[in-house]
Design an enzyme around this catalytic site. Structure first.
Site, PDB file in Angstrom:
ATOM      1  CB  ALA A  65      -0.886  -0.011   1.236  1.00 13.68           C
ATOM      2  N   GLY A 105       0.668  -5.063   0.848  1.00 14.29           N
ATOM      3  CA  GLY A 105      -0.454  -5.133  -0.080  1.00 14.29           C
ATOM      4  C   GLY A 105      -0.075  -5.776  -1.410  1.00 14.29           C
ATOM      5  CD  GLU A 108      -2.202  -7.614   2.780  1.00 16.36           C
ATOM      6  OE1 GLU A 108      -1.902  -6.434   2.502  1.00 16.36           O
ATOM      7  OE2 GLU A 108      -2.859  -7.929   3.784  1.00 16.36           O
ATOM      8  CD  GLU A 128       1.500  -5.463   5.484  1.00 19.32           C
ATOM      9  OE1 GLU A 128       2.344  -6.335   5.794  1.00 19.32           O
ATOM     10  OE2 GLU A 128       0.787  -5.528   4.461  1.00 19.32           O
TER      11      GLU A 128
END
Ligand code: 3HC
Length: 707
Positions: A65, A105, A108, A128
């Site tokens: 992200a 992300g 993911e 993270e």
């Protein structure tokens, strides 16, 4: 940038290739998630497309992200509508083709796909936790399904980047291809093989590996216990564990909802703000104001170290650990033999602990070559002098280095405080001389303080910064002054902790406050570990040069009694033979009381907060003077140094960031009050006063003239 520009769908025959193109590392920035969803829909709607491949343009798949978006008003797609939620619902198979990094992300997204192909050295991970959050895109639910809860817990709580060659053993990727392969072609080839296979495998549906935790739910408490020390004062690691636990106890969709709740608890908390700040401060520190990007970097393939003591040995190991051949020499054959033995012992300890494989130790050792004299090192690209911290010992070495080293070699001194210009002045090439201050133990500590002399050439500076990166260090530039940036900013802390003893504190009390704050060890215990004689010598040098220098009679007396710290079995604490556990020593307590009484200092009680602030504010005041003088470029550089050189707790951001949490005006007022009470050593920095008046954050402060 428009959505179309950041993600696009290209047709390669019957395969649709979704290309994420958001430089430099394809973070999931504005429009990327929406772009992926649009391409997915487009691919599904196109009858000519049988399967899709998702790739990252440039050097990486997707790095996660967009961290800059956290803590801002930028809207995120809601649960159920994100690529992580939609990819595996695609009617046509989607293959993630991974090169470079698939982090956070990014991984993911890949786990939301039906299949994963990766180049051998691609790095996969869910880091993270290192920025104070948890994988909030289904990572805590899908990784346990792919790799098993135990492996997932290990990866998620450490944030470790796992090479694809390892990840394939855990079931995270389906195929590994050679690094030389074109990742898009590899993805397409794989997609063609599976294009007609049904049903499509979806990670969410596969619960086989979750059984491991269902049979043994104790694994969650086990890991909580195992991280308790390093996760002190932090919430993110525990929320990570709770989310993985939810993966094993709840149906997938409920697990996803739980992951979101746990994520939301973290993302705007102080811990995450501090860790995000640290992430960007570490990237900012590499940028040298005023230095053109075109400055040529000097080639560096090998190194030499002069001085085989503890520091020299650690520096040689730093090079060897990162694959660089290094020659090491010493003034005496005996010193060299001892130094080599220390290096072997250090590596052997790592092998014994299980953190290093024997064959890797052998490879590293083979890169370190003990040599007899200067002629043997003359052709090395860089030489680092790491001898005793005394000008008259260092100068003749630089005369010799100037004589023998090939033109263009970098001539570096591992001094922690001495005048780099004076050292450079004995050579005919001061432009090639800079400081390279490593922190002890040099092969472990990540900070490299690069000291810019007045004649250091820009390409020398840039080359030393680059060299630091290549040996896994975080390099930060400091100007030339006594103690440079790191030790000069730390010095008041070191004095203040002893002055506190004069006023009624005890070492164990101060140490406890600092450990509770988040330091791995208290400062007195650290002093004993490092050796108290070093500080003593520095104080003596400064006192000789400056009659107003504030002596520390208690600390001096200890050293004069032969209490040098752990190496003599006694320092601020006493130690049993062969044991590093500090024990309070009544002899030291008595000494403190006696000297304080002789000095006539009134005794009183201290709160934890006062102890903490006395230590940290003293350094902060000095840090502001350092900034004002241009010795540091940025307040955030000081924080990076404190994080990586002095063990400042990362989840508090750094000295300056932490103080911003109190407020620059309150900090200034307290320092001004202590100035009234204690006199000159607390004289507030005018720069700090200015920041307080303007309301500028310490962590955002810049030296005058720095844009
Ligand atoms: N968001 C925003 N910017 C990022 C970024 C990210 N995730 N990752 C890297 N960048 C930026 C850096 O700030 C830097 O910018 P700059 O040039 O302006 O200073 C630039 O990209 C290049 O980064 P590095 O200098 O770090 O390049 P390296 O090649 O040394 O390292 C990397 C590459 C290993 C990908 C490293 O950048 C990294 O670790 N990035 C962070 C990875 C991460 O933490 N991902 C998880 C994000 S949180 C998440 O995904 C939440 C999700 O679960 C919902």
């Amino acid at each position: 940038m428009s959505e179309a520009a950041v993600v696009r769908l290209e047709k390669r025959g019957d395969i649709g290739v979704i290309i994420v193109d958001y430089p430099p590392v394809n973070a999931l920035g504005p429009g990327v998630a929406e772009g992926i969803i649009a391409c997915l829909q487009e691919g599904n709607a196109d009858p000519a497309i049988k399967a899709m491949v998702m790739v990252g343009a440039g050097r990486s798949f997707i790095a996660g992200a967009d961290i800059r978006g956290f803590g801002t008003a930028r809207k995120r797609l809601p649960l159920g509508e994100r690529p992580y939620d939609l990819l595996d619902r695609s009617a046509k198979p989607v293959v993630a083709a991974i090169h470079g990094f698939a982090l956070g992300g990014g991984l993911e997204t890949a786990m939301g796909c039906h299949y994963r192909v990766a180049t051998k050295s691609a790095k996969l991970g869910l880091p993270e936790v290192l920025i104070g959050i948890l994988p909030g895109g289904g990572g805590t639910q899908r990784l346990p399904r792919l790799a098993g809860p135990k492996r997932a817990l290990e990866m998620i709580t450490s944030g470790r980047h796992v090479p694809a060659s390892e990840a394939i053993n855990y079931g995270i990727v389906d195929r590994v291809v050679d690094d030389s392969a074109d990742i898009v072609d590899a993805g397409i080839a794989f997609a063609r093989e599976i294009a007609d296979k049904r049903p499509l495998p979806r990670v969410r549906d596969n619960e086989t590996k979750l059984q491991e935790a269902r049979d043994n739910p104790g694994i969650f408490d086990d890991i909580r216990k195992s991280i308790a020390r390093r996760a002190r004062n932090q919430k993110a690691p525990y929320n990570c564990i709770a989310a993985v636990e939810a993966a094993c106890t709840l149906p997938f969709d409920q697990g996803m909802a739980r992951e979101q709740e746990l994520f939301e608890e973290l993302v705007n908390a102080d811990e995450a703000k501090a860790l995000r700040y640290a992430f960007f401060a570490e990237r900012e520190v590499a940028k040298i104001p005023g230095l053109s990007k075109d400055v040529p970097i000097r080639e560096f393939k090998n190194a030499a170290v002069v001085g085989a003591g503890t520091m020299g040995g650690g520096i040689a190991m730093s090079f060897a650990d990162f694959g660089f051949p290094v020659k090491i020499m010493d003034a005496t054959a005996e010193g060299l033999a001892k130094g080599m033995q220390r290096i072997r012992d250090n590596y052997a300890t790592s092998v014994k602990r299980g953190s290093l494989a024997q064959d890797e130790m052998d490879r590293r050792l083979a890169r370190i070559e003990p040599v007899a004299g200067y002629d043997d090192i003359a052709q090395q690209d860089v030489v680092i002098e790491a001898v005793f911290e005394q000008m008259d010992v260092k100068k003749p070495i630089f005369v010799k280095l100037d004589e023998v080293m090939k033109p263009g070699a970098l001539l570096l001194s591992n001094t922690s405080a001495l005048d780099i210009d004076e050292i450079a002045s004995v050579t005919k090439r001061p432009q090639d001389v800079a400081g390279a201050h490593f922190f002890s133990p040099a092969n472990v500590m990540k900070l490299l303080e690069v000291v810019r002399g007045s004649k250091t050439a820009p390409d020398t500076l840039a080359s030393v910064m680059q060299l630091g990166k290549k040996i896994g260090k975080i390099s930060a530039v400091a100007g030339n002054c006594d103690g440079f940036l790191a030790n000069r900013s730390r010095a008041p802390f070191n004095s203040e902790m002893v002055i506190l003893l004069e006023e009624g504190c005890l070492p164990a009390q101060v140490d406890k406050v600092m450990v509770d704050f988040g330091y791995p060890m208290g400062p007195f215990a650290v002093g004993d570990l490092a050796g108290l004689d070093v500080g003593y010598a520095g104080r003596k040098r400064r006192a000789d040069a400056n009659p107003n220098y504030r002596r520390l009679p208690i600390a001096d007396k200890l050293v004069e009694m032969g209490r040098y710290g752990q190496k003599t079995g006694a320092g601020w604490y006493k130690y049993e033979k062969g044991d590093r556990t500090p024990h309070t020593d009544p002899e030291v307590t008595a000494l403190i009381k006696q000297i304080s009484a002789e000095m006539g200092v009134p005794q009183r009680e201290f709160t934890d907060q006062e102890i903490l602030r006395r230590l940290l504010f003293s350094s902060l005041n000095e840090a502001c003077k350092i900034l004002e003088e241009g010795i540091a470029y940025r307040g955030s550089d000081i924080d990076v140094m404190w994080l990586h050189g002095f063990g400042f707790p990362r989840y508090r951001g750094g000295l300056m960031f932490w103080a911003d949490g109190i407020g620059v005006r309150d900090v200034y007022n307290q320092i001004a009050a202590w100035h009234q009470q204690y006199g000159e050593r607390w004289a507030p920095s005018p720069f700090l006063r200015q920041l307080a008046e303007n309301g500028t954050k310490l962590s955002a402060a810049k030296a005058p003239g720095i844009a």
